[in-house]
Every structure is written in C-alpha cells, then in structure tokens.
Design a protein around this motif. Structure first.
Motif, short mmCIF file in Angstrom:
data_model
loop_
_atom_site.label_atom_id
_atom_site.label_comp_id
_atom_site.label_asym_id
_atom_site.label_seq_id
_atom_site.Cartn_x
_atom_site.Cartn_y
_atom_site.Cartn_z
N ILE A 240 0.55 -1.36 0.44
CA ILE A 240 0.59 -0.06 0.37
C ILE A 240 0.84 1.31 -0.46
CG2 ILE A 240 -1.73 1.31 1.01
CD1 ILE A 240 -3.11 -1.48 1.67
N ARG A 241 1.82 1.37 0.73
CA ARG A 241 2.83 2.65 0.65
C ARG A 241 3.55 2.48 -0.44
NH1 ARG A 241 7.61 1.45 4.96
NH2 ARG A 241 5.50 0.94 6.14
N TRP A 242 3.94 1.32 -0.67
CA TRP A 242 4.70 1.55 -2.73
C TRP A 242 3.78 1.85 -4.15
CZ3 TRP A 242 7.41 -3.59 -2.70
CH2 TRP A 242 8.70 -3.64 -1.86
N LEU A 243 2.17 1.65 -3.68
CA LEU A 243 1.06 2.00 -4.28
C LEU A 243 1.25 3.52 -4.78
CD1 LEU A 243 -0.89 -0.97 -4.18
CD2 LEU A 243 0.10 0.17 -6.52
N LEU A 244 0.91 4.16 -3.39
CA LEU A 244 0.66 5.69 -3.08
C LEU A 244 1.98 6.37 -3.13
CD1 LEU A 244 -1.17 5.72 0.43
CD2 LEU A 244 -2.24 5.99 -1.86
N LYS A 245 3.09 5.80 -3.29
CA LYS A 245 3.87 6.80 -3.29
C LYS A 245 4.51 7.15 -5.00
CE LYS A 245 8.68 7.31 -2.54
NZ LYS A 245 10.32 6.28 -2.44
N ALA A 246 3.87 5.83 -5.36
CA ALA A 246 3.89 5.47 -6.88
C ALA A 246 2.91 6.63 -7.71
CB ALA A 246 3.98 3.58 -7.32
N SER A 247 1.87 6.80 -6.89
CA SER A 247 0.43 6.94 -7.36
C SER A 247 1.02 8.70 -7.49
CB SER A 247 -0.37 6.81 -6.69
OG SER A 247 -0.82 7.06 -5.65
N LYS A 248 1.49 8.98 -6.67
CA LYS A 248 1.78 10.59 -5.86
C LYS A 248 3.13 11.13 -7.10
CE LYS A 248 0.85 10.65 -1.07
NZ LYS A 248 0.92 10.86 0.36
N GLN A 249 3.81 9.85 -7.65
CA GLN A 249 4.39 10.83 -8.35
C GLN A 249 3.65 11.02 -10.40
OE1 GLN A 249 7.51 7.79 -8.55
NE2 GLN A 249 8.32 8.55 -5.83
N ARG A 250 3.29 10.39 -10.27
CA ARG A 250 2.32 10.64 -11.25
C ARG A 250 2.00 11.57 -11.61
NH1 ARG A 250 -0.64 6.25 -14.29
NH2 ARG A 250 0.19 4.69 -13.49
N PRO A 251 2.08 12.49 -12.95
CA PRO A 251 2.23 13.60 -14.08
C PRO A 251 0.32 14.47 -13.69
CG PRO A 251 1.74 12.31 -15.46
CD PRO A 251 1.94 11.05 -14.35
N ASP A 252 0.31 13.76 -13.02
CA ASP A 252 -1.99 14.26 -12.88
C ASP A 252 -2.41 15.21 -11.73
OD1 ASP A 252 -4.95 15.24 -13.36
OD2 ASP A 252 -5.42 13.23 -13.49
N ARG A 253 -2.65 15.84 -11.45
CA ARG A 253 -2.98 16.76 -10.48
C ARG A 253 -3.93 16.09 -9.47
NH1 ARG A 253 -1.54 20.81 -7.04
NH2 ARG A 253 -2.31 22.17 -6.11
N ASN A 254 -4.97 15.59 -9.96
CA ASN A 254 -5.76 14.69 -9.10
C ASN A 254 -5.41 13.12 -8.48
OD1 ASN A 254 -8.52 13.76 -8.13
ND2 ASN A 254 -9.80 14.18 -10.02
N MET A 255 -5.39 13.50 -7.12
CA MET A 255 -4.87 11.92 -6.26
C MET A 255 -5.72 11.23 -6.50
SD MET A 255 -2.83 11.18 -4.71
CE MET A 255 -2.41 9.76 -3.40
N ALA A 256 -7.08 10.86 -6.47
CA ALA A 256 -8.13 10.45 -7.13
C ALA A 256 -7.57 8.98 -8.00
CB ALA A 256 -9.36 10.54 -6.63
N LEU A 257 -7.35 10.15 -9.31
CA LEU A 257 -6.98 10.48 -10.45
C LEU A 257 -6.24 9.69 -10.59
CD1 LEU A 257 -8.34 12.65 -13.23
CD2 LEU A 257 -9.36 10.23 -12.59
N GLN A 258 -4.67 9.80 -10.31
CA GLN A 258 -3.35 9.20 -9.73
C GLN A 258 -3.08 8.03 -9.39
OE1 GLN A 258 -1.55 11.67 -7.55
NE2 GLN A 258 -0.54 13.48 -8.68
N LEU A 259 -4.52 7.77 -8.33
CA LEU A 259 -4.07 6.16 -7.80
C LEU A 259 -5.36 5.31 -8.16
CD1 LEU A 259 -4.33 5.08 -4.78
CD2 LEU A 259 -5.90 5.96 -4.11
N SER A 260 -5.94 5.99 -9.64
CA SER A 260 -7.04 4.35 -9.71
C SER A 260 -6.08 3.88 -11.28
CB SER A 260 -8.03 5.23 -10.09
OG SER A 260 -7.95 6.12 -11.21
#
Length: 155
Positions: free
Chosen positions: A101-121
C-alpha cells in the motif's frame, strides 16, 4: 491475577461503505492532518474511476494490485564489525500488505496528474495488470534480496 489469556492483537477495522480492511488501510495511509473523511473520499472516488474505466469490480482490482505488489522478501541492514550487510528476510502477510500500500501510494503521487483520486486509480489499474512504478519497486527489492542471498546466514 493477570489477564494473560487476552491477546494484544488489534481489532480489525473496516471502511463504512465496502466493509473491507484493505480499503481502510489505504484510507489510513492517505490520511493527512486527521481528515479521514477526505481520505475516504479520495479512495472511493478512485474505486469509482476504476469501475468506470475497466468495467470490472473495483475491489477485485484493488486486491489484485495489492497482491501483485506485495513483496515476499525484503532486506534489512545489519552492522557487522566495520561493514554493513543487507540481510534478506521474509515478510509477513500484514507487513507485506502495508509495504504494498505504501509503494502504491508513493508511485501514484509521482504520476503527473493533479487529482489524487485519478493518480491512485491509474496506479491501481497498472499494478493489477502487472506494470507500473510500484511493480518495479517490488522487482527491485527482490533483485536486491537475491544479490545479498549470501548474507542470509546472519539472520
């Protein structure tokens, strides 16, 4: 008389909508400044986007992503004499899930989109398919553990 028959295990908590432990762990990890309702809103919006984009059950995609990212083995640093060794150790199921879960969230935060929900999805869908930064992190961890297999005797 002491109460030694009681265990010190934490009570498992579930989220209010899906009644799922993994969703609760994800929301607790997103949590910033005690705003749990905002964390749940982000997780539920991400799960909704997953359902819209993949036409699959969002919880299935979440569990599959967590399962694919969960490491079997990690390395722990030990100081022996003057040298530092990385010793491979097996990971328990709960610790592995927390790492995933920690790695998934860290990787999603590094995505270029501004919306956290979209990054996570997007990161959850990529991880469920078997690629993405979180999968690379798991493979890198396994590779490091494999190269340091000689130090496993010190464990």
């Amino acid at each position: 008389m002491s109460c030694s028959y009681r265990s010190n295990k934490k009570k498992k908590t579930h989220d209010p909508i899906f009644h799922n432990e993994s969703v609760n762990m994800l929301a607790n990890r997103i949590l910033k400044h005690g705003k749990k309702s905002l964390a749940y809103k982000i997780v539920y919006l991400a799960l909704k986007k997953i359902k819209q984009n993949t036409k699959k059950n969002a919880l299935y995609v979440l569990h599959r992503a967590i399962k694919k990212v969960t490491p079997n083995i990690i390395t722990k640093t030990r100081y022996m004499g003057r040298k530092t060794h990385r010793i491979p150790t097996e990971v328990g199921s709960l610790q592995g899930k927390a790492l995933a879960i920690r790695w998934l969230l860290k990787a999603s935060k590094q995505r270029p989109d501004r919306n956290m929900a979209l990054q996570l999805s997007f990161e959850l869908v990529d991880a469920a398919k078997g690629y993405g930064k979180s999968i690379r992190k798991k493979e890198e961890t396994h590779r490091i553990a494999e190269t340091n297999k000689a130090f496993a005797i010190y464990h």
